[in-house]
Design an enzyme around this catalytic site. Sequence first.
Site, mmCIF file in Angstrom:
data_model
loop_
_atom_site.group_PDB
_atom_site.id
_atom_site.type_symbol
_atom_site.label_atom_id
_atom_site.label_comp_id
_atom_site.label_asym_id
_atom_site.label_seq_id
_atom_site.Cartn_x
_atom_site.Cartn_y
_atom_site.Cartn_z
ATOM 1 N N LYS A 51 -5.943 37.660 -16.914
ATOM 2 C CA LYS A 51 -6.465 36.415 -17.470
ATOM 3 C C LYS A 51 -7.080 36.673 -18.835
ATOM 4 C CE LYS A 51 -9.406 32.545 -15.900
ATOM 5 N NZ LYS A 51 -10.248 32.094 -14.775
ATOM 6 N N SER A 67 -8.773 27.975 -12.908
ATOM 7 C CA SER A 67 -8.528 28.202 -14.322
ATOM 8 C C SER A 67 -7.655 29.415 -14.621
ATOM 9 C CB SER A 67 -9.866 28.353 -15.059
ATOM 10 O OG SER A 67 -10.592 29.486 -14.603
ATOM 11 N N SER A 125 -11.073 29.629 -9.201
ATOM 12 C CA SER A 125 -10.099 29.788 -10.277
ATOM 13 C C SER A 125 -9.003 30.802 -10.010
ATOM 14 C CB SER A 125 -10.829 30.157 -11.581
ATOM 15 O OG SER A 125 -11.614 29.080 -12.018
#
Length: 505
Positions: free
Chosen positions: A91, A166, A190
């Site tokens: 990420k 996310s 997330s």
Amino acid sequence: MSSPLSGADALRQADRLGLPVGAAELPAVRELVTEILDTIGALPAPEPGPASGRPTRSPTTADDPLNAVTLWTDAEPTGSGPLDGVRVAVKDCIAVSGVPMTAGSALLAGFRPDADSTVVARLRAAGARIVATTRMDELGLAAGGDSGLGGPVRNPFDHARTAGGSSSGCAAALHYDAVDVAVGADQGGSVRVPAAWCGVFGLKPTHGLVPATGSLGIDHTVDHLGPMARTTADLARVLDVLAGPDGADPRQRDLPPPSGYSRAVADAPADLAGVRFGVVRECVAGAEPDVRAAFEDVLTGLTKLGATVVIVDLPELAAAGALCFGTTVEGTAALLAAGGNGYQWRGRYWPELAQGIAQGWRDGAGQLGTAAKAVVLAGAYLQEAYRGEWYARAQNARARLEQGYVRALTGVDALLSPTTPGLPHTVSAPSDAARVRRGWAVLTNTAPANVTGLPALSMPLAQSGGLPVGVMLTGRHFDEGRLLAISAVCEREIGVRPGSSPPRP
């Protein structure tokens, strides 16, 4: 820091704080403040980073049709071990040395970490190669998969829908042949939300089990990093490498000895005989009908495998939304005000990140999106008006939710619920406010595990109309081995749904 503080500067700071400074005392205050700043200015500069950045390549529609990748790169292994040859996407809030890191926001445009995060260093030392950083919702402040720099990440099963967030890019990129596993960040769901919507496995470990050093979070008390993969076995392989203290992360304390997660998967039983699941009534009742029906089909499959399924009540979940907002809104504002580091903890700080945030705030704060602006403004208001009172209330109120989970887990091996209450969102939304609201609402079932720090694993065991539906296991602290063993049985005997993955580029 060596410039003398002007009277205007001193008065501006005093006015910002609501702190009266009289004309008679202003000279003495200025003189002392200047001395303090000069003394601090004598601190040594950070160690210089690499002379140049690592080679990167922007994605194309051919190699990134889902808009999952921020940058393709090649951070080669630094050692050899259990992840030899494994290609990892991380990420875009997790530092890879020499690779720009944006956290999905224009605020960090131009920021380039000069050292690997702990998780990236461990992956590379174990033989893995970091091949991509992936898109995310801006600063991790929503979970719709559609609020980050670069636009929405597309759902691999329906490109007119989002991947969830996310850690949206991590989940979507697992549908590319160039990526084997991914590492995301989870502050309210997330990792698990995009795993559920993209039909992959996602694990949020117990709080602190995996060090978050070298990543940009939201609040130290809810920050987690965790693996995402196409199989349970790959989740376990990555967790074996990531877990354990690094001596630099204040989120890590009272960790048990390392556990053999891959061994737990390898030793998983033939069925679920003797396993008791507690189905959380509130999570099922709040799900949309299509999700509820798909989840109930899985419950039928679990009982056929010998499991016992009982209903448990968790009325404490009614307060979870207030707890999550009370913690993360003011926590995020404070963390950003402190350059992404926060204050008053021992460990390794990240002054370069603070410098990057400060520069970004001066140059591009206006480019922050709707969710980020709303969170920062709400948090700043609470700080100014109440001086941390509501944050303190939220932190203290955790105990009641934690006690509710202890009660719900009594007599069962794990809790079960739909990972998300609904199916993946369409890319279009009626308004910016509606987009933000739905990006928060999707966290209803996942965020409580962040508040309590309990481990939770989303499994792609169900489907509705060709779209994946995640089923979430929640266990006791540091019970990842048990969750992974259960997941391995479910994967083997029930199977991953939808059964056919879309073509991978």
